[in-house]
Scaffold this motif. Structure first.
Motif, short mmCIF file in Angstrom:
data_model
loop_
_atom_site.label_atom_id
_atom_site.label_comp_id
_atom_site.label_asym_id
_atom_site.label_seq_id
_atom_site.Cartn_x
_atom_site.Cartn_y
_atom_site.Cartn_z
N MET A 1 -3.69 0.94 -19.47
CA MET A 1 -2.94 1.10 -18.51
C MET A 1 -1.42 0.97 -18.04
O MET A 1 -0.31 1.68 -17.17
CB MET A 1 -3.73 0.16 -17.43
N GLY A 2 -0.47 0.12 -19.34
CA GLY A 2 0.68 1.14 -19.23
C GLY A 2 1.40 -0.15 -17.77
O GLY A 2 2.14 -0.27 -17.67
N LEU A 3 1.14 -1.51 -17.85
CA LEU A 3 0.86 -2.52 -17.00
C LEU A 3 2.36 -3.52 -17.59
O LEU A 3 1.94 -3.58 -19.05
CB LEU A 3 0.22 -2.82 -16.30
N THR A 4 3.47 -4.15 -17.50
CA THR A 4 4.09 -4.57 -18.24
C THR A 4 4.54 -5.66 -17.56
O THR A 4 4.61 -5.74 -16.18
CB THR A 4 5.07 -3.69 -18.50
N ALA A 5 5.12 -6.79 -17.89
CA ALA A 5 5.34 -8.48 -17.90
C ALA A 5 7.29 -8.34 -18.37
O ALA A 5 7.02 -8.08 -19.74
CB ALA A 5 4.55 -9.57 -17.90
N ILE A 43 3.62 -4.15 -27.44
CA ILE A 43 2.59 -4.30 -27.00
C ILE A 43 1.83 -5.10 -27.63
O ILE A 43 1.58 -5.09 -29.21
CB ILE A 43 1.97 -2.83 -27.68
N VAL A 44 1.19 -6.09 -27.10
CA VAL A 44 0.37 -7.07 -27.97
C VAL A 44 -0.66 -7.33 -27.88
O VAL A 44 -1.17 -7.19 -26.29
CB VAL A 44 1.27 -8.76 -27.28
N HIS A 45 -2.03 -7.44 -28.48
CA HIS A 45 -3.15 -8.08 -28.60
C HIS A 45 -3.73 -9.14 -27.67
O HIS A 45 -2.88 -9.78 -27.66
CB HIS A 45 -3.61 -8.15 -29.57
N VAL A 46 -4.47 -8.46 -26.68
CA VAL A 46 -4.89 -10.10 -26.18
C VAL A 46 -5.70 -10.21 -26.61
O VAL A 46 -7.17 -10.16 -27.02
CB VAL A 46 -5.30 -9.27 -24.36
N PRO A 47 -5.76 -11.61 -27.44
CA PRO A 47 -7.11 -12.73 -27.52
C PRO A 47 -8.19 -12.36 -26.76
O PRO A 47 -7.94 -12.82 -25.78
CB PRO A 47 -6.80 -13.87 -27.95
N ASP A 48 -9.35 -12.20 -27.01
CA ASP A 48 -10.71 -12.19 -27.00
C ASP A 48 -11.85 -12.15 -27.83
O ASP A 48 -12.77 -11.82 -28.48
CB ASP A 48 -11.19 -10.89 -25.46
N PRO A 65 -9.30 -4.52 -30.07
CA PRO A 65 -8.80 -5.30 -28.65
C PRO A 65 -8.07 -4.17 -27.62
O PRO A 65 -7.61 -3.60 -28.22
CB PRO A 65 -8.00 -6.45 -29.40
N THR A 66 -8.04 -5.34 -26.50
CA THR A 66 -6.80 -4.55 -25.35
C THR A 66 -5.36 -4.69 -25.64
O THR A 66 -5.50 -5.69 -26.68
CB THR A 66 -7.70 -4.70 -23.89
N THR A 67 -4.86 -4.45 -25.19
CA THR A 67 -3.23 -4.97 -25.09
C THR A 67 -2.13 -4.94 -23.63
O THR A 67 -3.17 -4.95 -22.51
CB THR A 67 -2.68 -4.02 -25.75
N VAL A 68 -1.24 -6.30 -24.07
CA VAL A 68 -0.30 -5.90 -22.76
C VAL A 68 1.17 -5.65 -23.15
O VAL A 68 1.53 -6.26 -24.19
CB VAL A 68 -0.73 -7.79 -22.27
N LYS A 69 1.59 -5.10 -22.29
CA LYS A 69 2.69 -4.71 -23.00
C LYS A 69 4.00 -5.88 -22.12
O LYS A 69 3.88 -6.08 -20.95
CB LYS A 69 3.84 -2.82 -22.24
N PHE A 70 4.91 -6.60 -22.93
CA PHE A 70 6.12 -7.60 -22.81
C PHE A 70 7.46 -6.26 -22.81
O PHE A 70 7.16 -5.77 -24.22
CB PHE A 70 6.40 -8.55 -23.44
N VAL A 71 8.20 -6.42 -21.75
CA VAL A 71 9.29 -6.30 -22.04
C VAL A 71 10.22 -7.13 -21.65
O VAL A 71 10.14 -8.44 -21.58
CB VAL A 71 9.43 -4.83 -20.57
N ASP A 72 11.56 -7.21 -23.23
CA ASP A 72 12.24 -7.95 -23.67
C ASP A 72 13.83 -7.99 -21.98
O ASP A 72 14.41 -6.63 -22.79
CB ASP A 72 12.73 -8.51 -24.74
N ILE A 73 13.56 -7.93 -21.33
CA ILE A 73 15.49 -8.26 -20.73
C ILE A 73 16.23 -8.65 -20.93
O ILE A 73 16.28 -10.76 -20.86
CB ILE A 73 15.05 -8.26 -18.68
N ARG A 270 -2.08 -18.73 -24.93
CA ARG A 270 -2.25 -19.07 -23.53
C ARG A 270 -1.44 -18.38 -22.81
O ARG A 270 -1.90 -18.03 -21.88
CB ARG A 270 -1.61 -20.09 -23.55
N LEU A 271 -0.05 -17.96 -23.57
CA LEU A 271 1.16 -17.27 -22.44
C LEU A 271 0.11 -15.07 -22.21
O LEU A 271 0.71 -14.77 -20.75
CB LEU A 271 2.54 -17.29 -23.78
N ILE A 272 -0.49 -15.04 -23.27
CA ILE A 272 -0.42 -13.60 -23.15
C ILE A 272 -1.85 -13.76 -22.35
O ILE A 272 -2.33 -12.80 -21.13
CB ILE A 272 -0.99 -12.96 -25.01
N SER A 273 -3.04 -14.56 -22.23
CA SER A 273 -3.67 -14.50 -21.40
C SER A 273 -3.86 -14.71 -20.36
O SER A 273 -4.27 -14.62 -19.04
CB SER A 273 -4.93 -15.66 -21.60
#
Length: 365
Positions: A1-5, A43-48, A65-73, A270-273
């Motif tokens: 989905m392209g959503l980022t943290a 782009i990191v796998h979400v543990p499930d 697995p699905t993924t979530v995107k992290f940006v190191d600012i 825990r952080l990814i979830s």
């Protein structure tokens, strides 16, 4: 989905260590163009665990697995809202993300200099919050100036937006971030285009050393938790250095290491979830002989739009969806048994997909 943290914090709090641990433990990491400089994107796998359970029933060729995107600012410094350090670049990078992971240093180490000379989580959090508030106040003031002219011409929407900005300006001036101001959905829509920094949801990441892993014994963590409780925000306690070391180990070695430390679950998991929940995301599954796959959607997504995540043609030609809840399928033990028990159902265009739904889409493509 392209959503980022976006991972933010003062310099020397462990942001880069945490990001490196995340991306080494995850599926991919790469540099992507992002505003004026190129922060790292992971782009990191979400543990499930549900994926493995579904795979035992379906026996697919692969599991995805699905993924979530992290940006190191890059690290913020005092005065960023006035251009200090990376200044506007830093703030622009935060403006582009969907949620904020605020890393707070909760450990003492004479070899790692604190930017303000001493470890003080409350002060550190206030420093970053103040810079974001100052940037938002500047954004609001500029916008109000433009709206003044539109109001004079009788523009009703401009008048309504101006009122919302007045409310936010008053709260921000009192040190209250925009996310803590009570706003109706229509008010949020009026100011959405401004991408206010303090309107973004925040997850606090208390970065501790090995001795501080037991959070009840760490006074710094307690400071962070008190602030988070006031904001109704979550806190994840993690030792970024240990997580970075564990991310380089094979699975069996990692389990032994965690046992030695008395950890039941990796901090990264825990952080990814927690990040996934912070972004307002849920997971549904497709399951067949070729693959069992997790798909990311926003909470409240209807069936046709969920189908569109798989392929845009499925949304355009959506007819209906075959649906069974994850728990029902596991209890039945097979799709055949689930059918015989009447657990499989057909849902139409108005169905709101639930977390854990196992779905098959019927579409005219």
């Amino acid at each position: 989905m392209g959503l980022t943290a976006g991972i933010v914090g003062l310099p020397n709090v462990g942001k880069s260590t945490l990001f490196n641990a995340l991306t080494q433990a995850g599926a991919e990491s790469a540099n992507f163009p992002f505003c004026t400089i190129d922060p790292n994107v992971g782009i990191v796998h979400v543990p499930d665990a549900r994926l493995d359970q579904l795979a035992r029933i379906v026996k697919p060729q692969r599991i995805v697995p699905t993924t979530v995107k992290f940006v190191d600012i890059a690290g913020l410094v005092r005065g960023a809202s006035k251009g200090e350090g990376l200044g506007n670049q830093f703030l622009a990078h935060i403006r582009e993300v969907d949620a904020i992971l605020h890393v707070v240093r909760c450990f003492d180490d004479a070899n790692i200099t604190h930017v303000d000379g001493q470890v003080d989580p409350k002060h550190d959090i206030e420093t970053i919050q103040l810079e974001l508030i100052m940037a938002d106040l500047e954004t609001i003031e500029r916008r109000k100036t433009r709206l003044e002219r539109q109001k004079k011409s009788g523009d009703q929407q401009a008048f309504e937006e101006y009122q919302v900005l007045e409310k936010l300006q008053a709260s921000l001036s009192d040190g209250v971030p925009a996310r803590l101001v009570s706003l109706h959905e229509d008010e949020l829509q009026l100011i959405k285009h401004l991408q206010l920094l303090t309107l973004k949801n925040v997850l606090y990441v208390a970065n501790v050393d090995e001795e501080g892993l037991h959070e009840n014994q760490n006074p710094y963590v307690q400071q962070v938790k008190q602030i988070a409780a006031q904001e109704e925000a979550d806190v994840v306690v993690i030792c970024a250095q240990i997580e970075a070391e564990m991310s380089e180990l094979e699975e069996e070695e990692k389990k032994l290491f965690m046992e030695e430390l008395g950890l039941k679950q990796a901090g990264l998991d825990r952080l990814i979830s927690a990040t996934y929940r912070l972004l307002g995301l849920i997971t549904y599954f497709t399951a067949g002989p070729k693959e069992v796959r997790a798909w990311t959607i926003r909470e409240g997504t209807k069936a046709p739009q969920a189908a569109g995540v798989v392929h845009s043609d499925f949304e355009r030609g959506f007819i209906r969806a075959k649906v069974i809840g994850y728990q029902d399928l596991i209890a039945a033990g097979s799709f055949q048994e689930a059918r015989e028990q009447g657990l499989l159902r057909l849902e139409g265009k108005d169905y709101e997909v639930m977390d854990g739904d196992v779905m098959e889409f019927l579409a005219n493509v």
